[in-house]
Design an enzyme around this catalytic site. Structure first.
Site, PDB file in Angstrom:
ATOM      1  N   HIS A 163       0.838  -1.221   0.000  1.00 41.67           N
ATOM      2  CA  HIS A 163       0.000   0.000   0.000  1.00 41.67           C
ATOM      3  C   HIS A 163       0.869   1.266   0.000  1.00 41.67           C
ATOM      4  O   HIS A 163       0.426   2.318   0.470  1.00 41.67           O
ATOM      5  CB  HIS A 163      -0.949   0.033   1.209  1.00 41.67           C
ATOM      6  CG  HIS A 163      -1.680  -1.252   1.440  1.00 41.67           C
ATOM      7  ND1 HIS A 163      -2.919  -1.501   0.911  1.00 41.67           N
ATOM      8  CD2 HIS A 163      -1.317  -2.368   2.110  1.00 41.67           C
ATOM      9  CE1 HIS A 163      -3.306  -2.734   1.265  1.00 41.67           C
ATOM     10  NE2 HIS A 163      -2.341  -3.270   1.990  1.00 41.67           N
ATOM     11  N   SER A 284      14.434  22.208 -15.739  1.00 43.10           N
ATOM     12  CA  SER A 284      13.228  22.983 -15.986  1.00 43.10           C
ATOM     13  C   SER A 284      13.643  24.351 -16.500  1.00 43.10           C
ATOM     14  O   SER A 284      14.656  24.901 -16.076  1.00 43.10           O
ATOM     15  CB  SER A 284      12.439  23.115 -14.678  1.00 43.10           C
ATOM     16  OG  SER A 284      11.622  24.267 -14.723  1.00 43.10           O
ATOM     17  N   LYS A 290      15.470  22.259 -10.497  1.00 46.63           N
ATOM     18  CA  LYS A 290      14.864  20.977 -10.875  1.00 46.63           C
ATOM     19  C   LYS A 290      15.805  20.057 -11.653  1.00 46.63           C
ATOM     20  O   LYS A 290      16.569  20.482 -12.496  1.00 46.63           O
ATOM     21  CB  LYS A 290      13.622  21.226 -11.752  1.00 46.63           C
ATOM     22  CG  LYS A 290      12.441  21.826 -11.025  1.00 46.63           C
ATOM     23  CD  LYS A 290      11.813  20.892 -10.003  1.00 46.63           C
ATOM     24  CE  LYS A 290      11.106  19.742 -10.669  1.00 46.63           C
ATOM     25  NZ  LYS A 290       9.767  20.061 -11.109  1.00 46.63           N
ATOM     26  N   ASN A 292      14.673  16.543 -13.482  1.00 48.60           N
ATOM     27  CA  ASN A 292      13.493  15.702 -13.664  1.00 48.60           C
ATOM     28  C   ASN A 292      13.838  14.323 -14.241  1.00 48.60           C
ATOM     29  O   ASN A 292      14.649  14.232 -15.164  1.00 48.60           O
ATOM     30  CB  ASN A 292      12.503  16.391 -14.603  1.00 48.60           C
ATOM     31  CG  ASN A 292      12.000  17.702 -14.014  1.00 48.60           C
ATOM     32  OD1 ASN A 292      11.848  17.828 -12.802  1.00 48.60           O
ATOM     33  ND2 ASN A 292      11.778  18.687 -14.869  1.00 48.60           N
ATOM     34  N   GLU A 297       9.758   8.691 -16.773  1.00 46.51           N
ATOM     35  CA  GLU A 297       8.405   9.253 -16.967  1.00 46.51           C
ATOM     36  C   GLU A 297       7.888   8.968 -18.370  1.00 46.51           C
ATOM     37  O   GLU A 297       6.724   8.618 -18.577  1.00 46.51           O
ATOM     38  CB  GLU A 297       8.418  10.773 -16.750  1.00 46.51           C
ATOM     39  CG  GLU A 297       8.562  11.198 -15.314  1.00 46.51           C
ATOM     40  CD  GLU A 297       8.669  12.710 -15.225  1.00 46.51           C
ATOM     41  OE1 GLU A 297       7.639  13.373 -15.074  1.00 46.51           O
ATOM     42  OE2 GLU A 297       9.796  13.226 -15.332  1.00 46.51           O
ATOM     43  N   TYR A 324      -7.895 -13.061 -47.228  1.00 43.28           N
ATOM     44  CA  TYR A 324      -7.331 -11.713 -47.118  1.00 43.28           C
ATOM     45  C   TYR A 324      -8.418 -10.656 -47.313  1.00 43.28           C
ATOM     46  O   TYR A 324      -9.289 -10.778 -48.168  1.00 43.28           O
ATOM     47  CB  TYR A 324      -6.221 -11.502 -48.171  1.00 43.28           C
ATOM     48  CG  TYR A 324      -5.666 -10.089 -48.144  1.00 43.28           C
ATOM     49  CD1 TYR A 324      -4.617  -9.758 -47.293  1.00 43.28           C
ATOM     50  CD2 TYR A 324      -6.213  -9.081 -48.944  1.00 43.28           C
ATOM     51  CE1 TYR A 324      -4.124  -8.457 -47.233  1.00 43.28           C
ATOM     52  CE2 TYR A 324      -5.728  -7.778 -48.887  1.00 43.28           C
ATOM     53  CZ  TYR A 324      -4.687  -7.478 -48.035  1.00 43.28           C
ATOM     54  OH  TYR A 324      -4.201  -6.203 -47.972  1.00 43.28           O
ATOM     55  N   LYS A 332       0.094  -2.645 -40.242  1.00 40.09           N
ATOM     56  CA  LYS A 332       1.508  -2.260 -40.246  1.00 40.09           C
ATOM     57  C   LYS A 332       1.845  -1.115 -39.313  1.00 40.09           C
ATOM     58  O   LYS A 332       2.808  -1.197 -38.534  1.00 40.09           O
ATOM     59  CB  LYS A 332       1.955  -1.940 -41.668  1.00 40.09           C
ATOM     60  CG  LYS A 332       2.101  -3.199 -42.472  1.00 40.09           C
ATOM     61  CD  LYS A 332       2.151  -2.972 -43.947  1.00 40.09           C
ATOM     62  CE  LYS A 332       1.679  -4.210 -44.665  1.00 40.09           C
ATOM     63  NZ  LYS A 332       0.225  -4.477 -44.489  1.00 40.09           N
TER      64      LYS A 332
HETATM   65  N1  ARG Z   1      -0.633  -3.348 -49.385  1.00 44.49           N
HETATM   66  C1  ARG Z   1      -1.314  -4.545 -49.096  1.00 44.49           C
HETATM   67  C2  ARG Z   1      -1.288  -4.841 -47.602  1.00 44.49           C
HETATM   68  O1  ARG Z   1      -0.535  -4.235 -46.947  1.00 44.49           O
HETATM   69  C3  ARG Z   1      -0.681  -5.682 -49.840  1.00 44.49           C
HETATM   70  C4  ARG Z   1      -1.642  -6.774 -50.175  1.00 44.49           C
HETATM   71  C5  ARG Z   1      -2.672  -6.246 -51.080  1.00 44.49           C
HETATM   72  N2  ARG Z   1      -3.427  -7.267 -51.708  1.00 44.49           N
HETATM   73  C6  ARG Z   1      -4.507  -6.996 -52.386  1.00 44.49           C
HETATM   74  N3  ARG Z   1      -5.109  -7.956 -52.959  1.00 44.49           N
HETATM   75  N4  ARG Z   1      -4.971  -5.785 -52.486  1.00 44.49           N
HETATM   76  O2  ARG Z   1      -1.984  -5.662 -47.116  1.00 44.49           O
END
Ligand code: ARG
Length: 470
Positions: A163, A284, A290, A292, A297, A324, A332
């Protein structure tokens, strides 16, 4: 070249009767971020071409032309000479178009027996594998430094908290090894994630596989994958590994944020337990006094963005039908940012932890002030035959007296202590000192200095065994 291909995308424009809307082209393009996968894209293409030649789909001359062209392109990219084009959508089509520029019609044969769907899934896995190895090296460096510091500080006494109130004395080495245990689990999670990253989607083509006589074992071996993925539909659409990595990253950052929080508290004048070298701190602009603790942080703060990426990826994949979908392009940016954040935070910690300067006297004083050996007095009474609940009461009264007289238990005279129980004798002072208190917790997992040294040795061995296993 079809008559339409000037006006529409060269790679797939055949069936289109009007060019892509300029905004849609920008909206759907990923090249601004997926160009980061260029090295892995080329690596995958070289392996694919090599395999195609081995099974007779490409001639050796064609294969060599493709490999030389791709190698040149790699150089152009590394030198910053490559001209990335948004109309060419993504890293894959940019590189392929440049290859065809350079080597002519043979360049167009590279895409035989594959699709961007298996290509991109392969690229990200290659990228993640590379990054996991860098992250693992930083994690190892941090654990090494932490174990070493723990061993050095095996005898350094500080208050342990529950605590955030002083509870019982512990050693600073024991505290550091608690941090180290968190990281040991993170390390296992990372290596476990790597196993599922290192499976190859290439050869799944768009979703169903391909009619060419490809040999996926050859490509997998060339690329250092453990095996080809079992099912083409799953392989092009699976992003579990991205979610697993960001889960690992979230838990790791949660741990680093806990450590950060303690470092921030400890550097404050109120705690005054440690000093961080100036190079990890800033001043600071208005308050000249200061210093820091910005680095811890900021690590604490960055935890939030990694949690956000985990949530983004889980939500991205939720309810997606096989196989897909363009949604997957959104994997990404969160993944890249999670990788960068983890790398930077681990580097900051691996550099900073060995440089922590404990203020031993101040830690010791803090442990002495908070009646941290009260449990030891109770245990002492129990060893002399008092029931634990009665012992608890006796010690409670002693502490109340100490608060009134501003004395720690170890500073009271025997007569003062005997006011609360005549069972107390001279030998009580052996358990009331901080050194006696920590030394008495002498079992595996306990805070006794000898146990801390033994635990540090075991931690070092466990780390070495993990390195050997990966
Ligand atoms: N730029 C696309 C991605 O990052 C690559 C794959 C795209 N495939 C497609 N059939 N449009 O996923």
């Amino acid at each position: 070249m079809s008559p339409m291909s000037q006006a529409t995308n060269q790679s797939w424009g055949g069936r289109f009767s009007e060019p892509t809307d300029a905004f849609v082209a920008r909206f759907t393009a990923s090249v601004n971020f997926d160009q980061r996968l260029a090295r892995q894209d080329i690596q995958g293409s070289i392996a694919h071409a090599t395999m195609l030649a081995r099974v007779g789909v490409l001639t050796e001359e064609e294969r060599d032309a493709i490999i030389n062209g791709l190698t040149d392109i790699q150089g152009e990219i590394e030198r910053g000479e490559f001209n990335w084009s948004v109309p060419l959508e993504d890293v894959h089509m940019n590189i392929e178009a440049r290859l065809t520029d350079k080597i002519g019609i043979t360049g167009k044969k590279l895409h035989t027996g594959r699709s961007r769907n298996d290509q991109v899934a392969t690229d990200i896995r290659l990228f993640m594998r590379d990054e996991i190895d860098v992250i693992e090296a930083e994690l190892t460096r941090l654990r090494d430094g932490m174990i070493e510091l723990a061993e050095r500080e095996a005898d350094t006494i500080m208050p342990g908290f529950t605590h955030l109130q002083t509870a019982q004395p512990v050693t600073f080495g024991h505290h550091l090894l608690a941090w180290q245990e968190m990281l040991a689990r993170d390390h296992e999670r990372l290596l476990d994630c790597r196993k599922r990253v290192n499976v190859m989607p290439l050869g799944s083509a768009a979703l169903a596989g391909t009619t060419y006589p490809i040999d996926r074992h050859v490509t997998a071996e060339l690329l250092g994958f453990d095996r080809p993925a079992e099912n083409s539909l799953d392989a092009v659409s699976d992003r579990d590994f991205a979610i697993e990595f960001t889960s690992f990253a979230s838990i790791l950052l949660m741990h680093l944020s806990r450590m950060s929080e303690e470092l921030v508290l400890w550097t404050s004048a109120q705690f005054n337990f440690i000093d961080l070298p100036d190079r990890f701190c800033t001043g600071s602009s208005i308050m000249p006094q200061k210093k820091n603790p910005d680095v811890p942080e900021l690590v604490r703060g960055k935890t939030g963005r990694v949690y956000g990426h985990l949530m983004a990826l889980l939500t991205l994949m939720k309810s997606q039908p096989l196989a897909y979908n363009k949604d997957n392009q959104e994997d990404k940016e969160p993944l890249f940012d999670a990788v960068d954040t983890v790398r930077d935070c681990l580097k900051a910690f691996a550099d900073m932890v060995p440089a922590i300067e404990p203020k031993k006297e101040s830690m010791y004083e803090a442990a002495r002030r908070g009646f941290s050996t009260a449990t030891d007095l109770a245990d002492y009474l129990v060893r002399k035959g008092v029931a634990f609940r009665d012992a608890h009461e006796i010690v409670g009264l002693s502490v109340a007296y100490g608060l009134k007289t501003k004395k720690d238990l170890s500073e009271m005279t025997l007569e003062e202590l005997q006011q609360f129980s005549d069972i107390i004798e001279q030998d009580v002072f052996e358990v009331l000192t901080l050194e006696g208190s920590v030394a008495a917790r002498n079992h595996i997992g306990g805070t006794a200095p000898d146990q801390v040294r033994a635990a540090a040795n075991r931690a070092r061995e466990a780390l070495a065994a993990l390195k050997g296993a990966s």
